[in-house]
Motif scaffolding. Structure first.
Motif, PDB file in Angstrom:
ATOM      1  N   GLU A  34       0.841  -1.203   0.000  1.00  0.00           N
ATOM      2  CA  GLU A  34       0.000   0.000   0.000  1.00  0.00           C
ATOM      3  C   GLU A  34       0.875   1.252   0.000  1.00  0.00           C
ATOM      4  OE1 GLU A  34      -3.061   2.496  -0.328  1.00  0.00           O
ATOM      5  OE2 GLU A  34      -3.192   0.324  -0.488  1.00  0.00           O
ATOM      6  N   LYS A  35       1.933   1.226   0.773  1.00  0.00           N
ATOM      7  CA  LYS A  35       2.865   2.364   0.825  1.00  0.00           C
ATOM      8  C   LYS A  35       3.506   2.601  -0.543  1.00  0.00           C
ATOM      9  CE  LYS A  35       6.908   4.015   3.379  1.00  0.00           C
ATOM     10  NZ  LYS A  35       7.886   3.674   4.440  1.00  0.00           N
ATOM     11  N   ARG A  40       0.875   4.138  -2.884  1.00  0.00           N
ATOM     12  CA  ARG A  40       0.667   5.561  -2.574  1.00  0.00           C
ATOM     13  C   ARG A  40       1.811   6.409  -3.123  1.00  0.00           C
ATOM     14  NH1 ARG A  40      -0.623   3.857   2.740  1.00  0.00           N
ATOM     15  NH2 ARG A  40       1.372   4.676   3.402  1.00  0.00           N
ATOM     16  N   SER A  88       1.536   6.739  -6.855  1.00  0.00           N
ATOM     17  CA  SER A  88       0.395   7.517  -7.324  1.00  0.00           C
ATOM     18  C   SER A  88       0.601   9.030  -7.211  1.00  0.00           C
ATOM     19  CB  SER A  88      -0.874   7.114  -6.563  1.00  0.00           C
ATOM     20  OG  SER A  88      -0.804   7.569  -5.227  1.00  0.00           O
ATOM     21  N   ARG A  89       1.593   9.451  -6.471  1.00  0.00           N
ATOM     22  CA  ARG A  89       1.856  10.887  -6.345  1.00  0.00           C
ATOM     23  C   ARG A  89       2.450  11.420  -7.642  1.00  0.00           C
ATOM     24  NH1 ARG A  89       4.948  10.658  -0.641  1.00  0.00           N
ATOM     25  NH2 ARG A  89       3.207   9.907   0.586  1.00  0.00           N
TER      26      ARG A  89
END
Length: 83
Positions: A63-64, A67, A70-71
């Motif tokens: 998940e990290k 994330r 996705s930035r």
């Protein structure tokens, strides 16, 4: 992310996210013995990737890692001050 190391980390995360990658394949492409180019090792230590046991085990983003990927780091910082 501002360093070449960071850019390579994003490149590796994108590559992993594009399709199923085995642990053996990831190590073949990303493992390095250079102490200044430890992209795979740092991604593991930073909790960005996970892998199933064994050389044929599938590598995936945590998940990290998702994330982080996705930035949008290409956009200039937003300025809220009025001119």
């Amino acid at each position: 992310m501002a360093t070449p190391h960071d850019a390579l980390t994003l490149q590796m995360l994108r590559w992993i996210s594009e399709g199923a990658r085995s642990y053996a394949e990831v190590l073949d492409v990303w493992k390095s013995t250079c102490p200044r180019l430890t992209i795979w090792e740092d991604a593991c230590a930073d909790g960005l990737v996970d892998s199933a046991p064994g050389m044929s085990g599938r590598v995936s983003l945590t998940e990290k890692g998702r994330r982080l990927l996705s930035r949008d780091f290409s956009a200039p910082p937003r300025s809220d001050s009025a001119s």
